[in-house]
Design an enzyme around this catalytic site. Sequence first.
Site, PDB file in Angstrom:
ATOM      1  N   LYS A 116     -15.500   9.897 -11.733  1.00  0.00           N
ATOM      2  CA  LYS A 116     -14.875   8.929 -10.828  1.00  0.00           C
ATOM      3  C   LYS A 116     -15.054   9.302  -9.352  1.00  0.00           C
ATOM      4  O   LYS A 116     -15.201   8.412  -8.511  1.00  0.00           O
ATOM      5  CB  LYS A 116     -13.390   8.783 -11.160  1.00  0.00           C
ATOM      6  CG  LYS A 116     -13.104   8.429 -12.620  1.00  0.00           C
ATOM      7  CD  LYS A 116     -13.659   7.088 -13.014  1.00  0.00           C
ATOM      8  CE  LYS A 116     -13.651   6.887 -14.515  1.00  0.00           C
ATOM      9  NZ  LYS A 116     -14.251   5.611 -14.939  1.00  0.00           N
ATOM     10  N   LYS A 158      -6.167  12.204  -8.519  1.00  0.00           N
ATOM     11  CA  LYS A 158      -6.735  11.630  -9.747  1.00  0.00           C
ATOM     12  C   LYS A 158      -7.751  12.574 -10.365  1.00  0.00           C
ATOM     13  O   LYS A 158      -8.530  13.200  -9.641  1.00  0.00           O
ATOM     14  CB  LYS A 158      -7.432  10.293  -9.441  1.00  0.00           C
ATOM     15  CG  LYS A 158      -6.512   9.200  -8.918  1.00  0.00           C
ATOM     16  CD  LYS A 158      -7.280   7.894  -8.719  1.00  0.00           C
ATOM     17  CE  LYS A 158      -6.347   6.775  -8.292  1.00  0.00           C
ATOM     18  NZ  LYS A 158      -7.068   5.485  -8.109  1.00  0.00           N
ATOM     19  N   PHE A 202      -2.089   6.521  -1.485  1.00  0.00           N
ATOM     20  CA  PHE A 202      -1.432   5.782  -2.570  1.00  0.00           C
ATOM     21  C   PHE A 202      -1.052   4.392  -2.087  1.00  0.00           C
ATOM     22  O   PHE A 202      -0.345   4.248  -1.080  1.00  0.00           O
ATOM     23  CB  PHE A 202      -0.197   6.535  -3.061  1.00  0.00           C
ATOM     24  CG  PHE A 202       0.509   5.835  -4.195  1.00  0.00           C
ATOM     25  CD1 PHE A 202      -0.118   5.673  -5.429  1.00  0.00           C
ATOM     26  CD2 PHE A 202       1.795   5.336  -4.035  1.00  0.00           C
ATOM     27  CE1 PHE A 202       0.524   5.024  -6.479  1.00  0.00           C
ATOM     28  CE2 PHE A 202       2.451   4.690  -5.088  1.00  0.00           C
ATOM     29  CZ  PHE A 202       1.808   4.537  -6.307  1.00  0.00           C
ATOM     30  N   ILE A 203      -1.503   3.387  -2.800  1.00  0.00           N
ATOM     31  CA  ILE A 203      -1.173   2.001  -2.459  1.00  0.00           C
ATOM     32  C   ILE A 203       0.028   1.579  -3.298  1.00  0.00           C
ATOM     33  O   ILE A 203      -0.026   1.620  -4.522  1.00  0.00           O
ATOM     34  CB  ILE A 203      -2.400   1.099  -2.680  1.00  0.00           C
ATOM     35  CG1 ILE A 203      -3.504   1.560  -1.716  1.00  0.00           C
ATOM     36  CG2 ILE A 203      -2.050  -0.360  -2.454  1.00  0.00           C
ATOM     37  CD1 ILE A 203      -4.850   0.986  -1.992  1.00  0.00           C
ATOM     38  N   ASN A 290     -16.005   0.125 -14.812  1.00  0.00           N
ATOM     39  CA  ASN A 290     -16.073   0.235 -16.262  1.00  0.00           C
ATOM     40  C   ASN A 290     -17.442  -0.234 -16.720  1.00  0.00           C
ATOM     41  O   ASN A 290     -17.791  -1.394 -16.548  1.00  0.00           O
ATOM     42  CB  ASN A 290     -14.974  -0.604 -16.911  1.00  0.00           C
ATOM     43  CG  ASN A 290     -13.610  -0.156 -16.417  1.00  0.00           C
ATOM     44  OD1 ASN A 290     -13.318   1.034 -16.326  1.00  0.00           O
ATOM     45  ND2 ASN A 290     -12.778  -1.108 -16.040  1.00  0.00           N
ATOM     46  N   ARG A 292     -18.989  -1.138 -19.423  1.00  0.00           N
ATOM     47  CA  ARG A 292     -18.950  -1.654 -20.795  1.00  0.00           C
ATOM     48  C   ARG A 292     -18.483  -3.104 -20.752  1.00  0.00           C
ATOM     49  O   ARG A 292     -18.057  -3.593 -19.711  1.00  0.00           O
ATOM     50  CB  ARG A 292     -17.926  -0.857 -21.613  1.00  0.00           C
ATOM     51  CG  ARG A 292     -16.523  -0.972 -21.022  1.00  0.00           C
ATOM     52  CD  ARG A 292     -15.405  -0.486 -21.906  1.00  0.00           C
ATOM     53  NE  ARG A 292     -14.108  -0.806 -21.344  1.00  0.00           N
ATOM     54  CZ  ARG A 292     -13.453  -0.082 -20.444  1.00  0.00           C
ATOM     55  NH1 ARG A 292     -13.978   1.052 -19.979  1.00  0.00           N
ATOM     56  NH2 ARG A 292     -12.285  -0.472 -19.967  1.00  0.00           N
TER      57      ARG A 292
END
Length: 449
Positions: A116, A158, A202-203, A290, A292
């Site tokens: 990420k 994260k 951070f939102i 993502n 996929r």
Amino acid sequence: MFRKILIANRGEIALRVICACKELGIATVAVHSEADRNALHVRFADEAVCIGPPRSSESYLNIPHVISAAEITNVDAVHPGYGFLSENANFAEVCEASHLAFIGPSAEMLRLMGEKARARREMSAAGLPIVPGTEGIVPDEDAARSAAGEIGYPLIIKASAGGGGRGMRVVRSAEELVVAFQTARNEAQQAFGSPDVYMEKFIEHPRHIEFQVLGDRHGNVIHLGERECSIQRRHQKLIEESPSTALDAKSREELGARVAKALAKIGYSNAGTVEFLRDEDGSFYFIEMNARIQVEHPVTEMVTNVDLIKSQIRLAAGENLTDAVGAVEFSGHSIECRINAEDPETFVPSAGRITAFQMPGGTGVRVDTAAHTDAVIPPFYDSLIAKLIVRGRDRSEAVARMRRALEMFVIEGIKTSIPLHRKILADPDFEAGNLDTHFVERFLPVLAK
Ligand code: MV4
């Protein structure tokens, strides 16, 4: 075009891929665990191979077993669905090495999007707005302190190998930082086998809005608009819709074009979803991609008239976007409710035999499911048992249609999330499209929050 495809999945998505193959005149091979012998994907495929015991680690996730099934049945391609092996770069590589086309992005793209922190850097370099934060992974406490000084509080740590909300930690003050940083690294190591973490501002009350893309193997990428996925609980989406009430046609075209351009730049192919957070000021920030097909792909199909699974297959076979998809036009509004086999108040999974299954139909109603009367829901897998999808000419028609469809959906013998959906659909803020990622909490008993 492919002659025969193996579907490395189960449940509604395996059935969905079988539908696409049948329409394309492609033969299908189902794989199944010992718990899924009587499953519908096994019955509707042309051939079926048992690949192991009930536990997914010994069946649907077992790469040698899946590849053996593909070799025995002489297929020329593998569709991984979502979950399981769908974003496993090693699996995609083993497929290609075994002369099986992997119906998805290249192994290289799967690897990139699985890291990420790297995906964030690459997508920023390709022109997407990202949340203010670190350029890559944060190696030690000193780096964490200095990054926090730049970003400010609150911030979020994260796991780089995480994603989808797993391995995240919010930090609200400098006093908490060092402990949070070390805890986040330890947890990341435990959960994902890598301690790497990165940091972002951070939102506080974001909306989750994602763009669907399709790319061919000749460098072309298009977008198919966005889906609003803010109605979720503990990172499990409950309701998705397209379009989002947060975008008008002009901002959709602007952001969509930017997304398509960025992905063309990095050479992305096949289906993918680019996730954004929208803050309360209306700014959009890329968070992750993502690589996929996703659970919620039907809402995009309903407003674009594009069959995303058939598109994936054609694109993997080498067709260009013009032949595989053509021009995309948006019309109407679509909503999906995920029906899970679980207690609607405590979210405890509810396995067992379905004694009655009566689904709604009629104009603008679609149900993607592998469930039926007398089906046994095993306790080993994801609790999603059906997706109820509606389309209306506008949002208000779609909401009314979803309300009546939920009234007419009867499932007995197990507990399901249908009663929770009925409550959410009756809510004035839902009706008005006033959504954010804290919406569902209002409907839950204190303990389930
Ligand atoms: C965030 C965030 C706030 N600020 N990142 C959760 C899922 C994962 N894809 C990213 N997530 C979040 N990332 C920053 N910088 C808040 C969340 C988040 C969230 C995002 C989308 C939908 C629901 C959510 C619920 C809690 C937190």
